[in-house]
Motif scaffolding. Structure first.
Motif, PDB file in Angstrom:
ATOM      1  N   ARG A   1       0.624  -1.229   0.009  1.00 63.96           N
ATOM      2  CA  ARG A   1      -0.049  -0.054  -0.053  1.00 63.96           C
ATOM      3  C   ARG A   1       0.894   1.187   0.035  1.00 63.96           C
ATOM      4  O   ARG A   1       0.547   2.175  -0.663  1.00 63.96           O
ATOM      5  N   SER A   2       2.100   1.206   0.704  1.00 65.23           N
ATOM      6  CA  SER A   2       2.887   2.418   0.965  1.00 65.23           C
ATOM      7  C   SER A   2       3.687   2.586  -0.761  1.00 65.23           C
ATOM      8  O   SER A   2       3.796   3.591  -1.210  1.00 65.23           O
ATOM      9  N   VAL A   3       4.050   1.514  -1.131  1.00 62.86           N
ATOM     10  CA  VAL A   3       4.448   1.540  -2.580  1.00 62.86           C
ATOM     11  C   VAL A   3       3.557   2.133  -3.613  1.00 62.86           C
ATOM     12  O   VAL A   3       4.057   3.233  -4.190  1.00 62.86           O
ATOM     13  N   GLU A   4       2.408   1.907  -3.460  1.00 66.23           N
ATOM     14  CA  GLU A   4       1.432   2.490  -4.456  1.00 66.23           C
ATOM     15  C   GLU A   4       1.112   3.978  -4.026  1.00 66.23           C
ATOM     16  O   GLU A   4       1.306   4.734  -5.224  1.00 66.23           O
ATOM     17  N   SER A   5       1.157   4.310  -2.773  1.00 65.64           N
ATOM     18  CA  SER A   5       1.091   5.690  -2.470  1.00 65.64           C
ATOM     19  C   SER A   5       2.085   6.651  -2.805  1.00 65.64           C
ATOM     20  O   SER A   5       1.923   7.585  -3.500  1.00 65.64           O
ATOM     21  N   ALA A   6       3.452   5.937  -2.566  1.00 64.67           N
ATOM     22  CA  ALA A   6       4.578   6.669  -2.860  1.00 64.67           C
ATOM     23  C   ALA A   6       4.739   6.822  -4.501  1.00 64.67           C
ATOM     24  O   ALA A   6       5.119   7.793  -4.972  1.00 64.67           O
ATOM     25  N   SER A   7       4.486   5.843  -5.289  1.00 69.68           N
ATOM     26  CA  SER A   7       4.236   6.089  -6.801  1.00 69.68           C
ATOM     27  C   SER A   7       3.378   7.212  -7.267  1.00 69.68           C
ATOM     28  O   SER A   7       3.697   7.759  -8.159  1.00 69.68           O
ATOM     29  N   ILE A   8       2.311   7.209  -6.571  1.00 73.30           N
ATOM     30  CA  ILE A   8       1.390   8.170  -7.019  1.00 73.30           C
ATOM     31  C   ILE A   8       1.873   9.512  -6.714  1.00 73.30           C
ATOM     32  O   ILE A   8       1.876  10.576  -7.443  1.00 73.30           O
ATOM     33  N   ASN A   9       2.626   9.773  -5.568  1.00 67.17           N
ATOM     34  CA  ASN A   9       3.409  11.045  -5.186  1.00 67.17           C
ATOM     35  C   ASN A   9       4.295  11.533  -6.089  1.00 67.17           C
ATOM     36  O   ASN A   9       4.461  12.642  -6.604  1.00 67.17           O
ATOM     37  N   VAL A  10       5.116  10.436  -6.589  1.00 63.60           N
ATOM     38  CA  VAL A  10       6.226  10.811  -7.477  1.00 63.60           C
ATOM     39  C   VAL A  10       5.501  11.248  -8.622  1.00 63.60           C
ATOM     40  O   VAL A  10       6.327  12.072  -9.548  1.00 63.60           O
ATOM     41  N   SER A  11       4.677  10.319  -9.289  1.00 69.72           N
ATOM     42  CA  SER A  11       4.078  10.609 -10.655  1.00 69.72           C
ATOM     43  C   SER A  11       3.456  12.171 -10.412  1.00 69.72           C
ATOM     44  O   SER A  11       3.437  12.723 -11.672  1.00 69.72           O
ATOM     45  N   ALA A  12       2.970  12.520  -9.394  1.00 67.20           N
ATOM     46  CA  ALA A  12       2.088  13.743  -9.504  1.00 67.20           C
ATOM     47  C   ALA A  12       3.173  15.022  -9.316  1.00 67.20           C
ATOM     48  O   ALA A  12       2.761  16.206  -9.802  1.00 67.20           O
ATOM     49  N   ASN A  13       4.256  14.696  -9.153  1.00 65.39           N
ATOM     50  CA  ASN A  13       5.364  15.706  -9.199  1.00 65.39           C
ATOM     51  C   ASN A  13       6.185  15.597 -10.381  1.00 65.39           C
ATOM     52  O   ASN A  13       7.186  16.145 -10.535  1.00 65.39           O
ATOM     53  N   ASP A  14       5.832  14.601 -11.241  1.00 63.79           N
ATOM     54  CA  ASP A  14       6.679  14.394 -12.527  1.00 63.79           C
ATOM     55  C   ASP A  14       8.225  14.256 -12.292  1.00 63.79           C
ATOM     56  O   ASP A  14       8.999  14.623 -12.847  1.00 63.79           O
ATOM     57  N   LEU A  15       8.394  13.208 -11.452  1.00 67.08           N
ATOM     58  CA  LEU A  15       9.874  12.810 -10.990  1.00 67.08           C
ATOM     59  C   LEU A  15       9.948  11.527 -11.182  1.00 67.08           C
ATOM     60  O   LEU A  15      10.996  10.907 -10.214  1.00 67.08           O
ATOM     61  N   GLN A  16       9.512  10.781 -11.997  1.00 69.36           N
ATOM     62  CA  GLN A  16       9.647   9.390 -12.571  1.00 69.36           C
ATOM     63  C   GLN A  16      11.114   9.069 -12.775  1.00 69.36           C
ATOM     64  O   GLN A  16      11.459   8.011 -12.578  1.00 69.36           O
ATOM     65  N   ASN A  17      11.892  10.165 -13.428  1.00 74.01           N
ATOM     66  CA  ASN A  17      13.221  10.035 -14.128  1.00 74.01           C
ATOM     67  C   ASN A  17      14.339  10.130 -12.691  1.00 74.01           C
ATOM     68  O   ASN A  17      15.221   9.525 -13.075  1.00 74.01           O
ATOM     69  N   ARG A  18      13.830  10.703 -11.861  1.00 73.68           N
ATOM     70  CA  ARG A  18      14.599  10.810 -10.614  1.00 73.68           C
ATOM     71  C   ARG A  18      14.443  10.025  -9.440  1.00 73.68           C
ATOM     72  O   ARG A  18      15.375   9.866  -8.680  1.00 73.68           O
ATOM     73  N   ILE A  19      13.219   9.669  -9.286  1.00 71.07           N
ATOM     74  CA  ILE A  19      12.908   8.767  -8.075  1.00 71.07           C
ATOM     75  C   ILE A  19      12.452   7.469  -8.644  1.00 71.07           C
ATOM     76  O   ILE A  19      11.387   7.469  -9.470  1.00 71.07           O
ATOM     77  N   LYS A  20      12.883   6.204  -8.164  1.00 72.75           N
ATOM     78  CA  LYS A  20      12.753   4.995  -8.421  1.00 72.75           C
ATOM     79  C   LYS A  20      12.045   4.466  -7.309  1.00 72.75           C
ATOM     80  O   LYS A  20      12.821   3.985  -6.317  1.00 72.75           O
ATOM     81  N   VAL A  21      10.752   4.118  -7.304  1.00 75.81           N
ATOM     82  CA  VAL A  21      10.296   3.410  -5.947  1.00 75.81           C
ATOM     83  C   VAL A  21      10.378   1.839  -6.151  1.00 75.81           C
ATOM     84  O   VAL A  21      10.055   1.130  -7.255  1.00 75.81           O
ATOM     85  N   VAL A  22      11.207   1.386  -5.261  1.00 72.01           N
ATOM     86  CA  VAL A  22      11.489  -0.160  -5.342  1.00 72.01           C
ATOM     87  C   VAL A  22      10.690  -0.826  -4.135  1.00 72.01           C
ATOM     88  O   VAL A  22      10.778  -0.696  -3.122  1.00 72.01           O
ATOM     89  N   SER A  23      10.160  -1.804  -4.622  1.00 71.72           N
ATOM     90  CA  SER A  23       9.248  -2.782  -3.979  1.00 71.72           C
ATOM     91  C   SER A  23      10.053  -4.117  -3.531  1.00 71.72           C
ATOM     92  O   SER A  23      10.446  -4.614  -4.262  1.00 71.72           O
ATOM     93  N   ILE A  24      10.070  -4.212  -2.266  1.00 67.42           N
ATOM     94  CA  ILE A  24      10.756  -5.297  -1.548  1.00 67.42           C
ATOM     95  C   ILE A  24       9.887  -6.259  -1.335  1.00 67.42           C
ATOM     96  O   ILE A  24       8.764  -6.356  -0.603  1.00 67.42           O
ATOM     97  N   ARG A  25      10.093  -7.357  -1.865  1.00 65.15           N
ATOM     98  CA  ARG A  25       9.149  -8.685  -1.956  1.00 65.15           C
ATOM     99  C   ARG A  25       9.412  -9.693  -0.841  1.00 65.15           C
ATOM    100  O   ARG A  25      10.585  -9.595  -0.245  1.00 65.15           O
ATOM    101  N   ASN A  26       8.385 -10.281  -0.291  1.00 62.90           N
ATOM    102  CA  ASN A  26       8.473 -11.102   1.041  1.00 62.90           C
ATOM    103  C   ASN A  26       9.646 -12.381   0.820  1.00 62.90           C
ATOM    104  O   ASN A  26      10.253 -12.484   1.846  1.00 62.90           O
ATOM    105  N   GLU A  27       9.667 -12.738  -0.506  1.00 64.28           N
ATOM    106  CA  GLU A  27      10.738 -13.783  -0.308  1.00 64.28           C
ATOM    107  C   GLU A  27      12.201 -13.389  -0.339  1.00 64.28           C
ATOM    108  O   GLU A  27      13.015 -14.089   0.490  1.00 64.28           O
ATOM    109  N   LYS A  28      12.472 -12.154  -0.658  1.00 59.87           N
ATOM    110  CA  LYS A  28      13.905 -11.534  -0.532  1.00 59.87           C
ATOM    111  C   LYS A  28      13.910 -11.159   1.201  1.00 59.87           C
ATOM    112  O   LYS A  28      15.113 -11.406   1.569  1.00 59.87           O
ATOM    113  N   VAL A  29      13.133 -11.027   1.582  1.00 58.99           N
ATOM    114  CA  VAL A  29      13.012 -10.542   3.267  1.00 58.99           C
ATOM    115  C   VAL A  29      13.506 -11.871   3.863  1.00 58.99           C
ATOM    116  O   VAL A  29      14.075 -11.956   4.856  1.00 58.99           O
ATOM    117  N   GLU A  30      12.850 -13.036   3.473  1.00 58.23           N
ATOM    118  CA  GLU A  30      13.008 -14.055   4.060  1.00 58.23           C
ATOM    119  C   GLU A  30      14.230 -14.919   3.892  1.00 58.23           C
ATOM    120  O   GLU A  30      14.998 -15.580   4.533  1.00 58.23           O
TER     121      GLU A  30
END
Length: 498
Positions: free
Chosen positions: A189-218
């Motif tokens: 949910r935070s990944v989705e929200s952060a992506s919306i905020n980045v797109s709203a400011n047109d900063l997709q080229n400078r900010i890359k939202v990285v989603s950490i998957r559960n399998e990598k946490v384990e």
């Protein structure tokens, strides 16, 4: 530096260490100076106080929340004088949105209820401190212009500030536009929200939202290692920052305050780290950094508890990091204080501001002798360089060992780095070192201008530095009593010979 005893009180530097003499002076000053002056020197809020009434005139949502707070305080029968006891999510979110829009031209349309709502001035202090740490490296051309924000949250506040924050006195951004921020997050949910905020400011080229998957946490232990595995390629980074989860368990996060409120508005992933809370979270990052090492210039974290920050510093020094490779700071916003810890495995120049307590620069002009007026510029520079060497090495004010280096910045400008050790201090003490960095430039055909910056580890050698500052101009210009006597003696010898 010896380990800090549990019962010992520590005084930490505020978020900037620019032009100060000692940490004690900073600590006492922070208690007496106005709240807006406790912000970092690169923060706009140090020079522009936030006035809620003025801010409300331009932002209707904040005006409604602000009027609601004032009504609650007026109608309350508790008799509480604490402003924070009336603050709710609506007020915090509208305030953050108003400040971001007014001061940074940013918008955060997605800020879900129940998620952490970041206070903008406090987050800006952390970002400004990172800028100060990066200034310790003079080789800016070798920067990778990549950085990581671990646990960026639903607001994505740190990456947005990195892209938008500007210098308060210069018409330029704090961070180069070439910077790419990798904002990692584990909560979908935070990944989705952060992506919306980045797109709203047109900063997709400078900010890359990285989603950490559960399998990598384990599979992998350590938030930093998990983030690096989720980033394509193997880039290097200028810095890593994080605002770690506060609590060790959900039960601890649900404990209410005295006024009946919960500790803060946040989700489980934002507030709870079962591996030891914020200290355990940063310790895991530190363990990852022991493997990654020089791939990142500065590792950093912000703590909510001073004891955890001191424990982190102690752990870093026990591993073997030098004094100037571990830095502590404090971020003050009103009655709330947070603490920052940063460490690096790179070499920090001895004269770098981050490695010392710098003092105010001083300057003077040197009138050359008649015999040197018609010589070339490089010869004039060499004459002054030899005078500086003689002043440093022959000085009787303090028993020192000198290491002097000369660097030509241009044909008419020269930098002289003089690093000294005070042999009267205890052996092995980092406080025995100080440095004088002088910039020599040509004012005209007859005059050379010398601008010197002095740096020392603590106030223990400030008196020694002051001696050099007082005697250096007259010694280099050769206008003091000693040189007048020599000139008079030489004149008499010449007269007797003729």
């Amino acid at each position: 530096m010896p380990p800090v005893k549990d019962g010992r009180k520590r005084k930490l530097l505020p978020s900037s260490s620019i032009c100060v003499n000692s940490s004690d002076a900073h600590s006492s000053q922070a208690k007496t100076q106005p709240q807006h002056q406790q912000h970092h020197e690169l923060s706009i809020y140090r020079y522009n106080r936030i006035n809620f009434d003025e801010l409300a005139q331009g932002f209707p949502d904040f005006q409604a929340a602000w009027e609601s707070i004032k009504r609650k305080r007026k109608q309350s029968r508790k008799g509480s004088s604490s402003f924070s006891s009336y603050v709710d999510f609506e007020f915090n979110s509208s305030l953050s949105r108003a400040l971001l829009e007014r001061d940074f031209k940013l918008c955060i349309p997605s800020l879900p209820v129940g998620h952490l709502c970041p206070p903008v001035p406090n987050r800006l202090n952390y970002v400004c401190w990172i800028r100060e740490l990066l200034d310790s490296f003079n080789d800016a051309t070798s920067f990778s212009y990549n950085c990581i924000d671990i646990g960026t949250g639903s607001s994505c506040i740190y990456p947005l500030l990195i892209c938008a924050a500007r210098h308060p006195a210069k018409d330029e951004q704090l961070f180069d536009k070439r910077y790419t921020v990798f904002a990692s997050e584990i909560d979908p949910r935070s990944v989705e929200s952060a992506s919306i905020n980045v797109s709203a400011n047109d900063l997709q080229n400078r900010i890359k939202v990285v989603s950490i998957r559960n399998e990598k946490v384990e599979q992998v232990k350590g938030p930093l290692k998990q983030t690096l595995l989720s980033i394509d390629g193997e880039p290097s980074f200028d810095f890593v920052m994080t605002n770690p989860p506060f609590y060790r368990s959900e039960d601890e996060a649900k404990v209410k305050r005295r006024d009946g409120r919960c500790r803060t508005d946040l989700t489980v992933s934002e507030g709870v780290y079962e591996g030891g809370g914020e200290l355990g979270f940063v310790m895991d990052i530190f363990d990852n950094s022991l493997i990654i090492r020089d791939k990142v210039r500065w590792y950093s974290a912000m703590f909510s508890k001073k004891s955890n920050a001191i424990e982190m510093e102690r752990h870093a020094r026990n591993v073997g990091l030098e004094w100037c490779n571990v830095k502590l700071s404090s971020f003050v916003q009103g009655q709330t204080t947070r603490w920052g810890v940063a460490w690096t495995f790179h070499h920090i120049p001895d004269y770098a501001p981050v490695a010392k307590y710098p003092m105010e620069p001083f300057e003077f002009q040197v009138m050359l002798d008649q015999q040197h007026l018609d010589t070339a510029i490089d010869v004039k520079m060499e004459v002054l360089f030899q005078r500086l060497i003689g002043f440093y090495t022959l000085s009787k004010n303090v028993d020192t060992e000198w290491k002097i280096e000369k660097v030509y910045c241009s044909p008419s400008c020269m930098k002289i780095e003089a690093q000294a050790r005070n042999k009267r201090s205890n052996a092995g003490s980092s406080k025995r070192k100080f440095a004088i960095v002088s910039i020599v430039s040509v004012s005209d055909n007859k005059t050379l201008k010398v601008v010197s910056n002095t740096y020392c580890y603590s106030s223990d050698v400030v008196n020694l530095i002051q001696r050099f500052r007082c005697t250096m101009p007259s010694e280099i210009c050769r206008t003091n009593r000693k040189w007048r006597r020599r000139a008079k003696k030489k004149k008499n010898e010449t007269f007797s010979n003729t």
